[in-house]
Design an enzyme around this catalytic site. Sequence first.
Site, short mmCIF file in Angstrom:
data_model
loop_
_atom_site.label_atom_id
_atom_site.label_comp_id
_atom_site.label_asym_id
_atom_site.label_seq_id
_atom_site.Cartn_x
_atom_site.Cartn_y
_atom_site.Cartn_z
N TRP A 10 33.70 16.77 57.84
CA TRP A 10 34.07 17.24 56.49
C TRP A 10 33.05 18.21 55.90
CZ3 TRP A 10 36.62 13.40 52.51
CH2 TRP A 10 37.95 13.17 52.89
N LYS A 11 31.88 18.32 56.51
CA LYS A 11 30.82 19.18 55.97
C LYS A 11 30.57 18.82 54.50
CE LYS A 11 32.20 22.57 59.37
NZ LYS A 11 32.28 23.97 59.77
N HIS A 96 24.56 21.21 64.86
CA HIS A 96 25.64 22.07 64.38
C HIS A 96 25.06 23.43 64.02
CE1 HIS A 96 29.00 23.61 62.12
NE2 HIS A 96 29.74 22.63 62.62
N GLU A 168 31.01 24.59 70.27
CA GLU A 168 31.52 25.22 69.06
C GLU A 168 30.99 26.66 68.98
OE1 GLU A 168 32.90 22.42 65.72
OE2 GLU A 168 30.79 22.81 65.42
P1 13P Z 1 36.54 24.78 61.46
O1 13P Z 1 37.53 23.86 62.09
O2 13P Z 1 36.72 24.89 59.97
O3 13P Z 1 36.49 26.10 62.15
O4 13P Z 1 35.09 24.11 61.64
C1 13P Z 1 34.73 23.68 62.90
C2 13P Z 1 33.44 22.97 62.79
O5 13P Z 1 32.42 23.57 62.52
C3 13P Z 1 33.43 21.51 63.02
O6 13P Z 1 32.16 21.03 63.17
#
Ligand code: 13P
Length: 255
Positions: A10-11, A96, A168
């Site tokens: 969810w950041k 991340h 990622e």
């Molecule tokens: P998004 O799915 O919004 O591109 O983000 C990916 C992410 O950074 C998950 O850690």
Amino acid sequence: MKKFIITANWKLHGNNVLVCHFINKLKSYFDTNQIFSKIIFAPPVIYINNIKNQIQHNNFFIGAQNVDIHFSGAFTGEISIDMLKDIGVTYIIIGHSERRIFHHENNEYIAKKFQMIKSKNLIPILCVGENLQEKNLKQSELICRNQIDAILQLQEEDIFQNSIIAYEPIWAIGTGQTADIKHVNRIHKFIKCYIADNSNIKLKDIIIQYGGSVNFNNIQNFINSEHINGVLLGTASLSFETFINIIHNIDQYCY
Ligand code: 13P
């Protein structure tokens, strides 16, 4: 096929209202549907307790988005591995790109966190991936290898057992520009072979998720792909309908 792993990051999003909405909806979804995939939910840490207390399901786990590099001490504002463990966290996302960029965390610093998490028997989710310039220079493998090397240099025999890697690519995060499936498979295969060749974990036991603009329209591409063991969702995990549709779709194929 191995259990597909869906992680929701969810950041810095959400509030009490959204959390309560998710708890209620998830509970009723779990009551009425069989869940085959493994779901790791990583909200801002302040909401974890509430979620953990209200949702109990064999395939539902709590993740944290970060952890401090110290076990305890005078480090104002930080949260330790034991504290996360206390509130029911099983997985911790580290490395991340947003932490690498905005908090200047380098490979060695992240490797130290990886080692500390393992030493407390929690499971690290190690994010790796290249930026756009590096991709254009055909350095995707090189960048991922350097990020993995920092962990291998810890020289601990079983270091990659019981851990997750999340590929990622930075250029795909939050841009709506998902990486091409062939590219993802190639990089995942590369990472798996590299780790298997340089440590004592078997290739089949290495788990790699893909993250970067995964949504309901493209999720199909990532299911049943040889080297993709799960997805790491950002934006798509913030809407309950999208999130649950993704889980539902995956559960049709992975059981
Ligand atoms: P998004 O799915 O919004 O591109 O983000 C990916 C992410 O950074 C998950 O850690």
